[in-house]
Design a protein around this motif. Structure first.
Motif, mmCIF file in Angstrom:
data_model
loop_
_atom_site.group_PDB
_atom_site.id
_atom_site.type_symbol
_atom_site.label_atom_id
_atom_site.label_comp_id
_atom_site.label_asym_id
_atom_site.label_seq_id
_atom_site.Cartn_x
_atom_site.Cartn_y
_atom_site.Cartn_z
ATOM 1 N N GLY A 205 0.665 -1.290 0.094
ATOM 2 C CA GLY A 205 -0.329 -0.363 0.337
ATOM 3 C C GLY A 205 0.479 1.375 0.221
ATOM 4 N N LEU A 206 0.377 2.252 -0.727
ATOM 5 C CA LEU A 206 1.202 3.265 -0.888
ATOM 6 C C LEU A 206 0.654 4.487 -0.533
ATOM 7 C CD1 LEU A 206 3.375 5.002 -2.077
ATOM 8 C CD2 LEU A 206 1.703 5.508 -4.121
ATOM 9 N N MET A 207 0.922 4.646 1.458
ATOM 10 C CA MET A 207 -0.109 5.647 2.310
ATOM 11 C C MET A 207 0.818 7.151 1.906
ATOM 12 S SD MET A 207 1.465 3.415 5.987
ATOM 13 C CE MET A 207 1.141 5.134 6.386
ATOM 14 N N GLY A 208 1.195 7.838 1.081
ATOM 15 C CA GLY A 208 1.401 9.619 0.802
ATOM 16 C C GLY A 208 2.843 9.441 0.266
ATOM 17 N N TYR A 209 3.158 10.762 -0.030
ATOM 18 C CA TYR A 209 3.877 11.014 -0.598
ATOM 19 C C TYR A 209 4.708 12.348 -0.135
ATOM 20 C CZ TYR A 209 -0.169 12.910 -2.625
ATOM 21 O OH TYR A 209 -1.483 12.875 -2.605
ATOM 22 N N CYS A 210 5.900 12.644 -0.763
ATOM 23 C CA CYS A 210 6.452 14.061 -0.529
ATOM 24 C C CYS A 210 7.273 14.987 -1.822
ATOM 25 C CB CYS A 210 7.438 14.121 0.518
ATOM 26 S SG CYS A 210 8.422 15.385 0.668
ATOM 27 N N ALA A 211 6.499 16.415 -1.988
ATOM 28 C CA ALA A 211 6.881 16.307 -3.444
ATOM 29 C C ALA A 211 7.372 17.742 -2.704
ATOM 30 C CB ALA A 211 6.149 16.611 -3.942
ATOM 31 N N ASP A 212 8.198 18.292 -1.076
ATOM 32 C CA ASP A 212 8.816 19.641 -1.382
ATOM 33 C C ASP A 212 9.571 19.647 -1.865
ATOM 34 O OD1 ASP A 212 6.895 20.256 1.189
ATOM 35 O OD2 ASP A 212 7.945 20.064 2.838
ATOM 36 N N THR A 213 9.599 20.975 -2.369
ATOM 37 C CA THR A 213 10.519 21.056 -3.221
ATOM 38 C C THR A 213 11.218 20.604 -4.219
ATOM 39 O OG1 THR A 213 12.731 20.453 -2.127
ATOM 40 C CG2 THR A 213 11.649 22.865 -1.480
ATOM 41 N N ALA A 214 12.325 20.079 -4.740
ATOM 42 C CA ALA A 214 13.205 19.146 -5.635
ATOM 43 C C ALA A 214 12.878 17.707 -5.002
ATOM 44 C CB ALA A 214 14.258 20.008 -6.354
ATOM 45 N N GLN A 215 12.722 17.720 -3.802
ATOM 46 C CA GLN A 215 12.218 16.209 -2.987
ATOM 47 C C GLN A 215 11.157 15.525 -3.369
ATOM 48 O OE1 GLN A 215 15.423 15.987 -1.688
ATOM 49 N NE2 GLN A 215 15.097 13.669 -1.490
ATOM 50 N N ARG A 216 11.468 13.892 -4.248
ATOM 51 C CA ARG A 216 10.835 13.081 -4.143
ATOM 52 C C ARG A 216 10.680 12.363 -3.086
ATOM 53 N NH1 ARG A 216 9.279 17.888 -5.722
ATOM 54 N NH2 ARG A 216 8.620 17.718 -7.957
ATOM 55 N N MET A 217 9.554 11.537 -3.002
ATOM 56 C CA MET A 217 9.230 10.346 -1.948
ATOM 57 C C MET A 217 8.278 9.865 -1.444
ATOM 58 S SD MET A 217 11.827 11.419 1.364
ATOM 59 C CE MET A 217 13.074 13.045 1.253
ATOM 60 N N LEU A 218 8.159 8.174 -1.882
ATOM 61 C CA LEU A 218 6.530 7.617 -1.516
ATOM 62 C C LEU A 218 7.036 7.290 -0.135
ATOM 63 C CD1 LEU A 218 6.754 6.496 -5.119
ATOM 64 C CD2 LEU A 218 5.213 7.518 -4.337
ATOM 65 N N VAL A 219 6.190 6.765 0.797
ATOM 66 C CA VAL A 219 5.629 6.367 1.775
ATOM 67 C C VAL A 219 4.839 5.282 1.814
ATOM 68 C CG1 VAL A 219 4.900 6.754 4.004
ATOM 69 C CG2 VAL A 219 6.217 8.656 2.797
ATOM 70 N N TYR A 220 5.080 4.015 1.897
ATOM 71 C CA TYR A 220 4.543 2.484 2.190
ATOM 72 C C TYR A 220 4.537 2.690 3.375
ATOM 73 C CZ TYR A 220 5.875 2.562 -2.480
ATOM 74 O OH TYR A 220 6.864 2.719 -4.022
ATOM 75 N N GLU A 221 3.392 0.992 3.438
ATOM 76 C CA GLU A 221 2.989 0.334 4.575
ATOM 77 C C GLU A 221 4.540 0.070 4.568
ATOM 78 O OE1 GLU A 221 0.590 -3.243 4.419
ATOM 79 O OE2 GLU A 221 0.550 -3.004 1.918
ATOM 80 N N TYR A 222 4.862 -1.114 6.112
ATOM 81 C CA TYR A 222 5.934 -1.225 6.037
ATOM 82 C C TYR A 222 5.325 -2.693 5.881
ATOM 83 C CZ TYR A 222 9.729 -2.069 8.645
ATOM 84 O OH TYR A 222 11.412 -2.951 9.119
ATOM 85 N N ILE A 223 6.663 -3.444 5.482
ATOM 86 C CA ILE A 223 6.384 -4.818 5.785
ATOM 87 C C ILE A 223 7.771 -5.364 6.740
ATOM 88 C CG2 ILE A 223 6.141 -6.818 3.977
ATOM 89 C CD1 ILE A 223 3.723 -4.636 3.631
ATOM 90 N N ASP A 224 7.902 -5.906 7.828
ATOM 91 C CA ASP A 224 8.726 -6.050 8.307
ATOM 92 C C ASP A 224 9.577 -7.776 8.245
ATOM 93 O OD1 ASP A 224 7.043 -7.984 9.426
ATOM 94 O OD2 ASP A 224 7.058 -6.759 11.335
ATOM 95 N N ASN A 225 9.505 -8.517 7.417
ATOM 96 C CA ASN A 225 9.937 -9.380 6.834
ATOM 97 C C ASN A 225 10.895 -9.987 5.413
ATOM 98 O OD1 ASN A 225 10.348 -12.372 8.350
ATOM 99 N ND2 ASN A 225 8.669 -13.429 7.118
ATOM 100 N N GLY A 226 11.372 -9.016 5.144
ATOM 101 C CA GLY A 226 11.962 -8.926 4.098
ATOM 102 C C GLY A 226 11.365 -9.345 3.335
ATOM 103 N N ASN A 227 12.551 -9.513 2.122
ATOM 104 C CA ASN A 227 11.371 -10.234 0.162
ATOM 105 C C ASN A 227 12.120 -10.893 -0.008
ATOM 106 O OD1 ASN A 227 14.161 -10.285 -0.925
ATOM 107 N ND2 ASN A 227 14.521 -8.102 -0.583
ATOM 108 N N LEU A 228 11.490 -12.089 -1.022
ATOM 109 C CA LEU A 228 11.605 -13.086 -1.164
ATOM 110 C C LEU A 228 12.769 -13.450 -1.907
ATOM 111 C CD1 LEU A 228 10.513 -15.870 -1.684
ATOM 112 C CD2 LEU A 228 9.634 -14.817 -3.852
ATOM 113 N N GLU A 229 14.296 -13.013 -2.358
ATOM 114 C CA GLU A 229 14.880 -13.257 -2.744
ATOM 115 C C GLU A 229 15.808 -13.651 -1.173
ATOM 116 O OE1 GLU A 229 18.118 -10.833 -5.422
ATOM 117 O OE2 GLU A 229 17.552 -9.391 -4.342
#
Length: 442
Positions: A205-229
């Motif tokens: 899930g994409l919770m939100g975002y930050c577009a202050d000045t030239a900065q571009r950030m995406l805020v996601y839900e936190y998944i705490d068990n790593g990735n499949l790789e």
């Protein structure tokens, strides 16, 4: 008499004052110029303040939420289909399949951030706008402890992901996009367009975002068990915690997430970078497809032709690599490679292996063709081993997904049905064993 009065007045004005010995004429002139400058500055300040307020109001209240389709994407969709606006929804009128090249839209991709721009103000981060929250740069800096190295939980070609702990106790993953020749802005738009309003249990899930000045950030839900790789190829010991059942659970959940992107959305979303490192796992081994930075929005029955192939080596479908033709069949091929990786525990390309085993797809097809399918199972999978029919079904799904004829590959919805097929012949056998035991026990 009047003449003498005028001469007296002129004499008084020309007389020297106590202010630096200047004449009264000169003092009056200086004061007049000073007041005029002050009035001009006040006027300019009021005008600029009104313009700035109008811009913020236009961004914040024109649609009530961030646009689902930005300027760049809407231009691409117009070339593929004609639409009419009706009650803020898009109604398709006529289908047109037109080849769209990525070069044609590169100028828009590298242009100004028109549709997504937000005013940089202190109260933006505290407002909830539409589907997500607009975070201020100050909020994210505080939550990530100044984007410290200790908070880094992942790194990729397009940015760094940080753990963010907010004052209310919530935790999120903040993706700080690297601005490589406008790539950050492009990926920001793509991810917001692709999954900004999407909610599915197998999609991050994409919770939100930050577009202050030239900065571009995406805020996601936190998944705490790593990735499949990490769980497939990391140092997990001689016995993998990923049992056969868990691996099939991950495969089916991933297929459900992709099926929703392909078949549950309009326009559909082609992920374009399906791979094990983009499948996040929670504590119950539920998979969540992540990283939509290369995703593409396509209309139904439409293909997209690009002059620049994007993806990860080993997962990219042959027709996309050779012709640039992109549609959901490309994701199906990548999923087939991913399923092989899940079954075998091998990487799609591994140069440390013998020449005949470096390419997973070629080795896998050779093993199945020579009726050695049981030997492809990851040796780290211990008991219980998969039932022969369950293994055969999974191997068949792999082969169908990587069919060189893209039109013969199954849809993701069909793949789900194939992987979830119940083994009805085995259940009566199990029940008969139980019924035979009862008289003996009594």
């Amino acid at each position: 008499m009047s003449g003498s009065g005028d001469s007296v007045g002129v004499h008084k004005l020309s007389a020297k004052s106590t202010i630096f010995g200047l004449s009264i004429y000169l003092v009056i002139a200086i004061c007049s110029v000073f007041l005029l400058l002050i009035s001009l500055l006040i006027f300019l300040f009021v005008c600029l303040n009104r313009v700035s307020r109008a811009r913020r109001m236009r961004v914040k209240h024109s649609s009530g939420s961030i646009p689902l389709v930005s300027k760049k994407t809407s231009e691409e969709i117009k070339t593929v289909g004609k639409f009419l606006n009706c009650d803020d929804s898009m109604r398709k009128v006529e289908n047109e399949v037109v080849v769209v090249t990525e070069e044609a839209t590169s100028k828009e991709a590298s242009g100004a951030f028109d549709d997504m721009s937000v005013a940089s103000s202190g109260d933006v981060g505290s407002e909830v706008m539409g589907w997500g929250r607009w975070y201020s740069l100050r909020d994210l800096e505080t939550a990530t402890r100044g984007f410290s190295d200790e908070n880094v939980i992942g790194e990729g070609g397009y940015g760094v992901v940080y753990r963010a702990d907010f004052p209310d106790g919530s935790v999120a993953a903040v993706k700080n996009l690297l601005n490589n020749k406008g790539q950050a802005e492009k990926e920001f738009k793509v991810e917001v367009e692709a999954i900004g309003k999407v909610r599915h249990k197998n999609l991050v899930g994409l919770m939100g975002y930050c577009a202050d000045t030239a900065q571009r950030m995406l805020v996601y839900e936190y998944i705490d068990n790593g990735n499949l790789e990490q769980w497939l190829h990391g140092d997990v010991g001689p016995v993998s915690p990923l049992t056969w059942d868990i691996r099939m659970k991950v495969a089916i959940g991933t297929a459900k997430g992709l099926a929703y992107l392909h078949e549950g959305l309009e326009p559909k979303v082609v992920h374009r970078d399906v791979k094990s490192s983009n499948i996040l796992l929670d504590r119950k081994w539920n998979p969540k497809v992540s990283d939509f930075g290369l995703a593409k929005l396509l209309e139904s029955e439409t293909s997209y032709v690009t002059t620049r192939v994007m993806g990860t080596f080993g997962y990219v479908s042959p027709e996309y690599a050779s012709t640039g033709m992109l549609n959901e069949c490309s994701d199906v091929y990548s999923f087939g490679v991913l399923l092989m990786e899940i079954i075998t525990g091998r990487s799609p390309v591994d140069y440390s292996r013998p020449p005949g085993e470096m390419n997973l797809v070629d080795w896998f097809k050779g093993m199945v063709a020579s009726r050695r399918g049981e030997e492809v199972i990851d040796p780290k999978i211990k008991n219980p081993q998969p039932h022969p029919r369950a293994l055969k079904r999974a191997l068949l799904v792999c082969l169908r997904c990587i069919d060189l004829d893209a039109s013969k590959r199954p849809k993701m919805g069909q793949i789900i049905h194939m992987l979830e097929a119940d083994d009805f012949p085995f259940r009566p056998e199990h029940r008969s064993v139980q019924t035979n035991k009862k008289p003996l026990e009594s």
